[in-house]
Scaffold this motif. Structure first.
Motif, PDB file in Angstrom:
ATOM      1  N   TRP A   4      84.996   7.136  76.981  1.00 55.87           N
ATOM      2  CA  TRP A   4      85.065   7.265  78.455  1.00 55.87           C
ATOM      3  C   TRP A   4      84.414   8.542  78.952  1.00 55.87           C
ATOM      4  N   GLY A   5      84.478   9.606  78.173  1.00 61.06           N
ATOM      5  CA  GLY A   5      83.827  10.849  78.584  1.00 61.06           C
ATOM      6  C   GLY A   5      82.337  10.649  78.767  1.00 61.06           C
ATOM      7  N   LEU A   6      81.719   9.929  77.841  1.00 56.99           N
ATOM      8  CA  LEU A   6      80.285   9.662  77.908  1.00 56.99           C
ATOM      9  C   LEU A   6      79.930   8.891  79.179  1.00 56.99           C
ATOM     10  N   LEU A   7      80.684   7.833  79.468  1.00 56.75           N
ATOM     11  CA  LEU A   7      80.373   7.030  80.655  1.00 56.75           C
ATOM     12  C   LEU A   7      80.645   7.818  81.940  1.00 56.75           C
ATOM     13  N   ALA A   8      81.682   8.664  81.925  1.00 50.55           N
ATOM     14  CA  ALA A   8      81.962   9.486  83.105  1.00 50.55           C
ATOM     15  C   ALA A   8      80.801  10.449  83.359  1.00 50.55           C
ATOM     16  N   LEU A   9      80.275  11.063  82.302  1.00 55.72           N
ATOM     17  CA  LEU A   9      79.140  11.977  82.462  1.00 55.72           C
ATOM     18  C   LEU A   9      77.918  11.245  82.994  1.00 55.72           C
ATOM     19  N   LEU A  10      77.660  10.035  82.457  1.00 57.62           N
ATOM     20  CA  LEU A  10      76.507   9.260  82.923  1.00 57.62           C
ATOM     21  C   LEU A  10      76.663   8.889  84.390  1.00 57.62           C
ATOM     22  N   ALA A  11      77.874   8.501  84.789  1.00 52.35           N
ATOM     23  CA  ALA A  11      78.110   8.131  86.187  1.00 52.35           C
ATOM     24  C   ALA A  11      77.910   9.346  87.089  1.00 52.35           C
ATOM     25  N   LEU A  12      78.478  10.484  86.696  1.00 52.27           N
ATOM     26  CA  LEU A  12      78.372  11.694  87.520  1.00 52.27           C
ATOM     27  C   LEU A  12      76.938  12.208  87.567  1.00 52.27           C
ATOM     28  N   ASN A  13      76.131  11.780  86.622  1.00 53.91           N
ATOM     29  CA  ASN A  13      74.715  12.122  86.658  1.00 53.91           C
ATOM     30  C   ASN A  13      74.014  11.432  87.839  1.00 53.91           C
ATOM     31  N   GLU A  14      74.634  10.397  88.384  1.00 58.14           N
ATOM     32  CA  GLU A  14      74.105   9.708  89.573  1.00 58.14           C
ATOM     33  C   GLU A  14      74.447  10.468  90.848  1.00 58.14           C
ATOM     34  N   GLY A  15      75.449  11.356  90.762  1.00 55.40           N
ATOM     35  CA  GLY A  15      75.897  12.103  91.922  1.00 55.40           C
ATOM     36  C   GLY A  15      77.406  12.284  91.864  1.00 55.40           C
ATOM     37  N   PRO A  16      77.964  13.087  92.800  1.00 52.48           N
ATOM     38  CA  PRO A  16      79.416  13.311  92.793  1.00 52.48           C
ATOM     39  C   PRO A  16      80.172  12.016  93.072  1.00 52.48           C
ATOM     40  N   TYR A  17      81.348  11.914  92.521  1.00 53.92           N
ATOM     41  CA  TYR A  17      82.203  10.740  92.714  1.00 53.92           C
ATOM     42  C   TYR A  17      83.620  11.202  93.019  1.00 53.92           C
ATOM     43  N   ARG A  18      84.317  10.423  93.848  1.00 55.18           N
ATOM     44  CA  ARG A  18      85.758  10.588  93.943  1.00 55.18           C
ATOM     45  C   ARG A  18      86.387   9.764  92.826  1.00 55.18           C
ATOM     46  N   PHE A  19      87.653  10.062  92.514  1.00 52.92           N
ATOM     47  CA  PHE A  19      88.281   9.477  91.334  1.00 52.92           C
ATOM     48  C   PHE A  19      88.239   7.938  91.342  1.00 52.92           C
ATOM     49  N   GLY A  20      88.639   7.353  92.463  1.00 57.83           N
ATOM     50  CA  GLY A  20      88.713   5.889  92.521  1.00 57.83           C
ATOM     51  C   GLY A  20      87.346   5.227  92.344  1.00 57.83           C
ATOM     52  N   ALA A  21      86.342   5.806  92.990  1.00 56.94           N
ATOM     53  CA  ALA A  21      84.991   5.238  92.891  1.00 56.94           C
ATOM     54  C   ALA A  21      84.451   5.400  91.464  1.00 56.94           C
ATOM     55  N   LEU A  22      84.770   6.538  90.860  1.00 54.06           N
ATOM     56  CA  LEU A  22      84.325   6.769  89.477  1.00 54.06           C
ATOM     57  C   LEU A  22      84.987   5.760  88.545  1.00 54.06           C
ATOM     58  N   ARG A  23      86.246   5.477  88.820  1.00 57.58           N
ATOM     59  CA  ARG A  23      86.955   4.516  87.972  1.00 57.58           C
ATOM     60  C   ARG A  23      86.337   3.122  88.109  1.00 57.58           C
ATOM     61  N   ARG A  24      85.904   2.771  89.306  1.00 57.64           N
ATOM     62  CA  ARG A  24      85.243   1.465  89.471  1.00 57.64           C
ATOM     63  C   ARG A  24      83.887   1.455  88.764  1.00 57.64           C
ATOM     64  N   ARG A  25      83.180   2.584  88.797  1.00 57.75           N
ATOM     65  CA  ARG A  25      81.858   2.647  88.164  1.00 57.75           C
ATOM     66  C   ARG A  25      81.989   2.524  86.637  1.00 57.75           C
ATOM     67  N   VAL A  26      82.990   3.215  86.086  1.00 61.45           N
ATOM     68  CA  VAL A  26      83.214   3.177  84.636  1.00 61.45           C
ATOM     69  C   VAL A  26      84.093   1.958  84.345  1.00 61.45           C
ATOM     70  N   ASP A  27      83.478   0.820  84.439  1.00 62.09           N
ATOM     71  CA  ASP A  27      84.169  -0.479  84.360  1.00 62.09           C
ATOM     72  C   ASP A  27      85.041  -0.572  83.113  1.00 62.09           C
ATOM     73  N   GLY A  28      86.345  -0.798  83.336  1.00 60.11           N
ATOM     74  CA  GLY A  28      87.235  -1.038  82.200  1.00 60.11           C
ATOM     75  C   GLY A  28      88.130   0.128  81.833  1.00 60.11           C
ATOM     76  N   VAL A  29      87.869   1.298  82.404  1.00 63.94           N
ATOM     77  CA  VAL A  29      88.674   2.469  82.037  1.00 63.94           C
ATOM     78  C   VAL A  29      90.010   2.424  82.782  1.00 63.94           C
ATOM     79  N   SER A  30      91.069   2.876  82.112  1.00 67.18           N
ATOM     80  CA  SER A  30      92.365   2.964  82.783  1.00 67.18           C
ATOM     81  C   SER A  30      92.423   4.283  83.553  1.00 67.18           C
ATOM     82  N   GLU A  31      93.324   4.343  84.535  1.00 70.47           N
ATOM     83  CA  GLU A  31      93.489   5.560  85.322  1.00 70.47           C
ATOM     84  C   GLU A  31      93.820   6.738  84.393  1.00 70.47           C
ATOM     85  N   ARG A  32      94.706   6.470  83.449  1.00 70.42           N
ATOM     86  CA  ARG A  32      95.164   7.505  82.540  1.00 70.42           C
ATOM     87  C   ARG A  32      94.033   8.029  81.642  1.00 70.42           C
TER      88      ARG A  32
END
Lengths: 132, 132
Positions: free
Chosen positions: B37-65
């Motif tokens: 999940w760290g890898l996908l979060a970094l790749l997503a944030l490379n697209e620009g800043p994200y709020r938590f909920g939007a980042l969670r939708r982008r990183v399809d399949g990750v749990s909130e925790r």
């Protein structure tokens, strides 16, 4: 993967991998090369071919079982070549394929970046922990 | 890390990171940025800043925790910046630091390489499975 209900205006490729898609098999492949032991095995094999026992010593801390599993996954996806050398007893040698060399170059770059910044990273970690 | 009992013939750096060393903290840092999940979060944030909920939708399949844990580890090691925006209710925005941008570039290269070769990789996997 294309949505089957939408009209397609131009020929689309059969398969467009997207690691952000939960079901895309590229996710597992990325995990194979970035997993804790797969990554270190690729970096070690980037130094040259290794036999199993020597590779296990190089990848300090890995169990026989975890290294075997990692190598099998890397071989299955074409990153590592496994060769049985004729000898008594038979010897097995592992080496990178061309594809394995490509990903090892990116992994080396990543790891060197982390290693070179460790003093700053450790300082950041300490500051974060103080602020909690 | 130096062995304390050996004589030191010349000044050694305080700390030379080596990811091959079992106890080197660089290993955990590499795992923080290459974990599932760290890898996908970094790749997503490379697209620009994200709020938590939007980042969670982008990183399809990750749990909130799991996403929260990954972001916390990335923030602790200085790859991700967490900013609380004044609003009612408060909003939290995540973005890459300069260090995060550096590693994201290597991760992008790695992931693009895998994505672009997926048809060949899938064919290799199928051939491997047939041969077993």
């Amino acid at each position: 993967m294309s949505a089957p209900d939408l009209p397609v205006s131009e020929p689309s490729p059969d398969f467009a991998a997207d690691v952000f898609e939960r079901a895309c098999p590229s996710r597992d492949v990325v995990h194979t090369i970035t997993g804790r032991w797969g990554l270190l095995a690729l970096l070690a094999l980037n130094e040259g071919p290794y036999r199993f026992g020597a590779l296990r010593r190089r990848v300090d801390g890995v169990s026989e079982r975890m290294l075997a599993q990692s190598l099998q996954a890397l071989e299955r996806s074409g990153f590592v070549h496994r060769e049985v050398l004729e000898a008594i007893p038979p010897k097995v040698e592992y080496s990178l394929t061309a594809r394995g060399e490509q990903v090892a170059a990116d992994l080396m770059s990543l790891v060197h970046l982390v290693e070179s910044q460790m003093p700053d990273i450790l300082a950041d970690q300490a500051e974060y922990d103080r602020g909690r």
